[in-house]
Design an enzyme around this catalytic site. Sequence first.
Site, short mmCIF file in Angstrom:
data_model
loop_
_atom_site.label_atom_id
_atom_site.label_comp_id
_atom_site.label_asym_id
_atom_site.label_seq_id
_atom_site.Cartn_x
_atom_site.Cartn_y
_atom_site.Cartn_z
N GLN A 166 0.89 -1.17 0.00
CA GLN A 166 0.00 0.00 0.00
C GLN A 166 0.92 1.21 0.00
O GLN A 166 1.49 1.56 1.03
CB GLN A 166 -0.93 -0.02 1.22
N GLN A 168 0.30 4.57 -1.23
CA GLN A 168 -0.22 5.91 -0.94
C GLN A 168 -0.28 6.11 0.57
O GLN A 168 -0.65 5.18 1.27
CB GLN A 168 -1.64 6.08 -1.52
N GLY A 295 -10.74 0.54 1.92
CA GLY A 295 -11.82 -0.05 1.15
C GLY A 295 -11.29 -0.43 -0.22
O GLY A 295 -11.45 -1.54 -0.69
N GLU A 298 -6.75 2.73 -5.81
CA GLU A 298 -6.90 2.86 -7.26
C GLU A 298 -5.61 2.57 -8.03
O GLU A 298 -5.25 3.31 -8.95
CB GLU A 298 -7.39 4.27 -7.58
N HIS A 322 -15.98 4.38 -7.29
CA HIS A 322 -15.01 5.34 -6.73
C HIS A 322 -13.60 5.06 -7.26
O HIS A 322 -12.95 5.96 -7.82
CB HIS A 322 -15.04 5.27 -5.20
N GLU A 323 -13.16 3.84 -7.11
CA GLU A 323 -11.78 3.53 -7.53
C GLU A 323 -11.64 3.66 -9.05
O GLU A 323 -10.61 4.11 -9.54
CB GLU A 323 -11.36 2.13 -7.05
N HIS A 326 -11.13 7.23 -10.11
CA HIS A 326 -9.74 7.69 -9.94
C HIS A 326 -8.91 7.50 -11.20
O HIS A 326 -7.85 8.11 -11.34
CB HIS A 326 -9.06 6.93 -8.80
N GLU A 345 -9.60 13.31 -4.23
CA GLU A 345 -10.74 12.60 -3.62
C GLU A 345 -12.08 13.32 -3.81
O GLU A 345 -13.09 12.67 -4.04
CB GLU A 345 -10.47 12.32 -2.14
N ASP A 403 -1.15 11.45 5.83
CA ASP A 403 -2.28 10.65 6.28
C ASP A 403 -3.27 11.49 7.11
O ASP A 403 -4.46 11.18 7.15
CB ASP A 403 -1.74 9.49 7.12
N TYR A 411 -12.83 14.35 0.93
CA TYR A 411 -13.80 13.56 0.18
C TYR A 411 -15.13 14.30 0.04
O TYR A 411 -15.59 14.59 -1.05
CB TYR A 411 -14.06 12.22 0.88
N ARG A 584 -9.65 -3.12 7.96
CA ARG A 584 -9.99 -1.90 7.24
C ARG A 584 -10.12 -0.75 8.23
O ARG A 584 -11.00 -0.75 9.11
CB ARG A 584 -11.30 -2.12 6.49
N1 BES Z 1 -6.90 6.45 -2.63
C1 BES Z 1 -7.83 6.16 -1.61
C2 BES Z 1 -7.24 5.44 -0.44
C3 BES Z 1 -6.09 6.19 0.24
C4 BES Z 1 -6.14 7.56 0.41
C5 BES Z 1 -5.01 5.49 0.71
C6 BES Z 1 -5.07 8.21 1.02
C7 BES Z 1 -3.97 6.15 1.32
C8 BES Z 1 -3.99 7.51 1.48
C9 BES Z 1 -9.01 5.35 -2.16
O1 BES Z 1 -9.41 5.74 -3.42
C10 BES Z 1 -10.18 5.63 -1.27
O2 BES Z 1 -10.60 6.75 -1.24
N2 BES Z 1 -10.68 4.62 -0.59
C11 BES Z 1 -11.86 4.74 0.22
C12 BES Z 1 -13.03 4.37 -0.62
C13 BES Z 1 -14.30 5.05 -0.34
C14 BES Z 1 -14.23 6.53 -0.19
C15 BES Z 1 -15.29 4.69 -1.43
C16 BES Z 1 -11.72 3.79 1.39
O3 BES Z 1 -10.74 3.05 1.43
O4 BES Z 1 -12.56 3.78 2.26
ZN ZN Z 2 -10.38 7.66 -3.34
#
Ligand code: BES
Ligand code: ZN
Length: 628
Positions: A166, A168, A295, A298, A322-323, A326, A345, A403, A411, A584
């Site tokens: 992972q 990001q 969750g 991308e 969502h993904e 992206h 986001e 983070d 979002y 998660r």
């Molecule tokens: N790119 C993000 C996950 C992420 C963001 C990882 C920042 C690390 C740092 C991914 O697209 C995301 O937003 N996931 C969400 C999905 C949800 C908003 C539909 C999640 O994991 O909950």
């Molecule tokens: Zn996202």
Amino acid sequence: MNYIMKNNVLLISVFIVFITSCQNKSIEFSNANMFTKDPHSFADPKKAVVNHLDLYLEANFNEKILSGTATISLKCLDADTIRLDSYDLIIKKIEALDSKDIIPLDFNYGQNDPTLGTELLIFPQKKITGNYTIIISYQTSPNAKALQWLTPEQTNGKTKPFLFTQSQAILARTWIPLQDSPGIRFTYKAKIQAPKDMMALMSASNPTELSDDGIYSFEMNEPIPSYLMALAVGDIAYQSTGPRTAVYCEPSILESAAWEFGETEKMILAAEKLYGPYQWGRYDLLVLPASFPFGGMENPRLTFLTPTVISGDRSLVALIAHELAHSWSGNLVTNATWNDFWLNEGFTVYFENRIMETVYGKGYSDMLRKLSYSDLKSEIKEFMNSEPDDTKLSIDLVGRNPDDGVTAIAYDKGFHLLLVIENLVGRKKFDLFLKNYFKTYKFKSVTTSEFVQYLKSNLLDKQQWEMADIENWIYGTGLPENCPKVYPKRFLAVESAIENILINPEYNFNNSHWSTHEWLHFLNILGENEITQNDLVKLDSRFNFTNVKNSEILSAWLVIAISQNYKNQDFDKKIEEFLFKVGRRKFLTPIYQALINSGREGFAKQIYSKARDGYHSVARETLDNLLG
Ligand code: BES
Ligand code: ZN
């Protein structure tokens, strides 16, 4: 693992020939944002910037390390030092590839920071202008933060170990030495040596079957930022679901995953119709073991997913939308720094909602919109008490972990700002604007101020600008007054039911056609009220919340019932079971937090001390802060 060792020397030499034959892959040096100073990277892209990576890595499950070489092609301007990001990497040697000669280079470590890692300083033989290629031989630490090495017991099949990454936001540097900044893009090729009975997959072109020798080759020919580097190795099977879609996962869940995500092609078609062609060839999904901390992620061509979205009724597929979204907002047009994260986001949640509306209807997407609004309201309320500056879309994360910016602000506030603009100019105009935005900035990165400029020049006149209150939305705290609200038709029945339930928990109503989203709205309202023990028992036995299979409904119920001091042996067992099984972070944090808030910190700590080993580092970091 001995066969790997023997093959290693041969492989590396074959690989060097393969590298030299593809040297001239270079991208345009035209992206202004390569030169935006990224506060979360040690790179100095004005001097030297990566444009291609050739990776060779061997996955050693016994020692939990990746080892091999990263061959990095750079464009340089008067560079006597090349600065890369690294974090706990063991660098063995660094060489320059000069025509066909390999020349050893000096290197050193510069600044060091607990969040950013270690600056890696590399010294060319002379000042360099133009193309330059270095070969870094290295290995990762067994604790590399991006990597999670799972034991067989931590997988669904329980027979083979599993590895996933992972990257990001700034964890790519914990498994590859590179310029780990979203403003810098490069193409890549990779060769991965996996154990013979396991498949390797990356954010690139992927295999569909096991190879005989455990060696897998990958290509990503579109330039991507480092946070989209991804790798998984495990007992992975493949099933096609459409002309350019498939699912990968452990064999035991293949059938259910393929059914759950059987409508992905419909989503791609909807997305393309809105904002232009999908640029990445295939769009496949990899369902990971339950410890995956998000969750979804991308990763280009191969979204990584939590298995908790497999609900058996396709009710959580907004996450796929969502993904997928992206692939435009994020992967094609990328936030220049993590301070601009909302550009990734916020746009993606808006786009996700449009895909869901196209495929499942407005009645459905309105429910998602309302749930987003509820999340936004509660996030704003919480932050306004503690960190009001964190409610700004344009957030200042200098000196902090990126983070910290992963909140409902990026979002849901981002999403609602785009709704304000859409309402003001109308959909037709807004869609055209977005389509052009993706086209204009494709394979580039964008800062917030550039977006603001683009919005001014291409969509809003002065009056509209003021009316939308754009500056306040982007640079101000809290939620502007013109934030649009939605009243989904399908929630009317929910609201009337809950009103009656709160008076009489035995109140009878028809919920046979309720989806996950109706239940989530129901639980949101329930959570705002005080409920007696007696009523909790009645509601639980009536709706079977504690035993519900749907992960979203279950986690929402757990939080609410914990907060209402629900006491029940089955319930406690369920909390424990869920916290053990699922990694998660979006589910874990509120559950542990609710336990702490309701005076059950001891119980929370007791579970955490046992479950922590099974969580990915990004979840651990958040929970360590919460639980000490
Ligand atoms: N790119 C993000 C996950 C992420 C963001 C990882 C920042 C690390 C740092 C991914 O697209 C995301 O937003 N996931 C969400 C999905 C949800 C908003 C539909 C999640 O994991 O909950
Ligand atoms: Zn996202």
